[in-house]
Design a protein around this motif. Sequence first.
Motif, mmCIF file in Angstrom:
data_model
loop_
_atom_site.group_PDB
_atom_site.id
_atom_site.type_symbol
_atom_site.label_atom_id
_atom_site.label_comp_id
_atom_site.label_asym_id
_atom_site.label_seq_id
_atom_site.Cartn_x
_atom_site.Cartn_y
_atom_site.Cartn_z
ATOM 1 N N ALA A 188 34.841 -43.084 45.348
ATOM 2 C CA ALA A 188 35.500 -41.902 45.905
ATOM 3 C C ALA A 188 36.943 -42.200 46.282
ATOM 4 O O ALA A 188 37.836 -41.364 46.101
ATOM 5 C CB ALA A 188 34.732 -41.398 47.121
ATOM 6 N N SER A 189 37.205 -43.406 46.792
ATOM 7 C CA SER A 189 38.550 -43.739 47.259
ATOM 8 C C SER A 189 39.555 -43.815 46.118
ATOM 9 O O SER A 189 40.762 -43.705 46.344
ATOM 10 C CB SER A 189 38.537 -45.057 48.027
ATOM 11 N N ARG A 190 39.070 -44.010 44.908
ATOM 12 C CA ARG A 190 39.971 -44.022 43.760
ATOM 13 C C ARG A 190 40.698 -42.688 43.595
ATOM 14 O O ARG A 190 41.763 -42.625 42.967
ATOM 15 C CB ARG A 190 39.178 -44.294 42.477
ATOM 16 N N TRP A 191 40.139 -41.623 44.170
ATOM 17 C CA TRP A 191 40.678 -40.285 43.947
ATOM 18 C C TRP A 191 41.342 -39.717 45.188
ATOM 19 O O TRP A 191 41.577 -38.505 45.263
ATOM 20 C CB TRP A 191 39.567 -39.364 43.449
ATOM 21 N N LEU A 192 41.673 -40.564 46.176
ATOM 22 C CA LEU A 192 42.444 -40.087 47.316
ATOM 23 C C LEU A 192 43.749 -39.469 46.817
ATOM 24 O O LEU A 192 44.444 -40.033 45.980
ATOM 25 C CB LEU A 192 42.748 -41.240 48.277
ATOM 26 N N GLY A 193 44.072 -38.295 47.339
ATOM 27 C CA GLY A 193 45.269 -37.588 46.906
ATOM 28 C C GLY A 193 45.036 -36.603 45.788
ATOM 29 O O GLY A 193 45.941 -35.857 45.425
ATOM 30 N N THR A 194 43.813 -36.560 45.224
ATOM 31 C CA THR A 194 43.496 -35.619 44.153
ATOM 32 C C THR A 194 43.301 -34.214 44.735
ATOM 33 O O THR A 194 42.695 -34.066 45.797
ATOM 34 C CB THR A 194 42.218 -36.062 43.426
ATOM 35 N N PRO A 195 43.786 -33.167 44.090
ATOM 36 C CA PRO A 195 43.658 -31.816 44.647
ATOM 37 C C PRO A 195 42.205 -31.377 44.787
ATOM 38 O O PRO A 195 41.338 -31.775 44.013
ATOM 39 C CB PRO A 195 44.381 -30.941 43.614
ATOM 40 N N TYR A 196 41.964 -30.534 45.800
ATOM 41 C CA TYR A 196 40.688 -29.837 45.902
ATOM 42 C C TYR A 196 40.644 -28.749 44.834
ATOM 43 O O TYR A 196 41.623 -28.043 44.608
ATOM 44 C CB TYR A 196 40.536 -29.202 47.284
ATOM 45 N N SER A 197 39.501 -28.614 44.179
ATOM 46 C CA SER A 197 39.307 -27.552 43.203
ATOM 47 C C SER A 197 37.882 -27.046 43.346
ATOM 48 O O SER A 197 36.927 -27.785 43.098
ATOM 49 C CB SER A 197 39.544 -28.069 41.778
ATOM 50 N N TYR A 198 37.726 -25.803 43.785
ATOM 51 C CA TYR A 198 36.399 -25.242 43.996
ATOM 52 C C TYR A 198 35.595 -25.286 42.699
ATOM 53 O O TYR A 198 36.021 -24.784 41.670
ATOM 54 C CB TYR A 198 36.501 -23.805 44.498
ATOM 55 N N GLY A 199 34.409 -25.908 42.760
ATOM 56 C CA GLY A 199 33.577 -26.061 41.580
ATOM 57 C C GLY A 199 33.977 -27.246 40.721
ATOM 58 O O GLY A 199 33.342 -27.504 39.700
ATOM 59 N N GLY A 200 35.006 -27.995 41.123
ATOM 60 C CA GLY A 200 35.499 -29.108 40.322
ATOM 61 C C GLY A 200 34.777 -30.405 40.616
ATOM 62 O O GLY A 200 34.246 -30.623 41.706
ATOM 63 N N GLY A 201 34.757 -31.284 39.636
ATOM 64 C CA GLY A 201 34.168 -32.604 39.802
ATOM 65 C C GLY A 201 32.980 -32.806 38.894
ATOM 66 O O GLY A 201 31.951 -32.137 39.041
ATOM 67 N N GLY A 202 33.137 -33.713 37.921
ATOM 68 C CA GLY A 202 32.036 -34.052 37.036
ATOM 69 C C GLY A 202 31.562 -35.466 37.300
ATOM 70 O O GLY A 202 32.062 -36.156 38.181
ATOM 71 N N LEU A 203 30.611 -35.913 36.523
ATOM 72 C CA LEU A 203 30.061 -37.251 36.715
ATOM 73 C C LEU A 203 31.049 -38.336 36.312
ATOM 74 O O LEU A 203 30.885 -39.493 36.702
ATOM 75 C CB LEU A 203 28.761 -37.401 35.910
#
Length: 314
Positions: A188-203
């Motif tokens: 998870a820490s690899r993506w610090l600073g990544t935007p929030y996107s409702y419904g976003g995020g895959g495996l």
Amino acid sequence: MPIVTATAIGALALIAVLLSVIATVLPGYDAPSVSCGTSAPTDIPPHYFELYQQAAARHGIPWTVLAAVGKAESDHGRGIGPGVTTGTNLAGAAGPMQFMPATWQSFGMDGNADGTEDIYDPADAIPAAASYLRVSGAPTRLDQALLHYNHDPAYVARVLRIADSYATACPPLLVSGSERGSTAVAAASRWLGTPYSYGGGGLDGPTTGMGLGAKVTGFDCSGLVRYAWHQAGIALPRTAEEQWQAIPHVPPGRQAPGDLVFFQGSGGGPGRPGHVGLVLDSDRMIEAPRTGLRVRISHYTARHDLIGYARPSG
């Protein structure tokens, strides 16, 4: 340098205008979070790093790629050759992102809302480069997009190498916990600073989401923890409510790094959490907060809507 043929300028200009309109109606973003923990990679000037992250959030292009283009084209505006701060180079390109004049006519933008589209201003040139790469196929067809930017395959290989080096310079957080919990936190820490996107995020990482958030590539709260635990070898349900119902609960005070921490959130209720984060320690978590913010480290113990904790298991 980005290159566009004369016959394509009209169509690309229309696409660029549409993208600019989309960016204008998106919700505002807070000051950029830093993907590398506390500071930018040492060779990137801080104000350039902020601009790369802002453009990444707006256009869904990894900041590492934008920074790699900026490094290859002008050493983040520090290049001493012609065409970086004034004039053009021998090929006719100008500015820190080395736009050809015809391409700038199609993709130039007023990134800092000062009333001008200045090819030499990184606040204008960096988001314009992100827009151009997006129209050219990035991030899903990144090689193709970079080849549009500069028709030399050696240039593409160089930019990708630089982007990889920036990603490597942002090490994951290492915590003391179970092997799987520590793996989830690091992922998870690899993506610090990544935007929030409702419904976003895959495996495999951030994706475009749904609704207004679909204009941004990123994670929502449950998508982030699901991705993190997938890297640790455990499959989780998609939504925060489903995760709360499916995973064994942990008593308060017994939470450990990697555990899920649940909150009522804006749309939840008793037994129906609307938000979830990933426990980092006894007071902090990694979370994808809400539209307009980015994946961040925040405090969870003081929140009045905290529901409880759960620990995924094999």
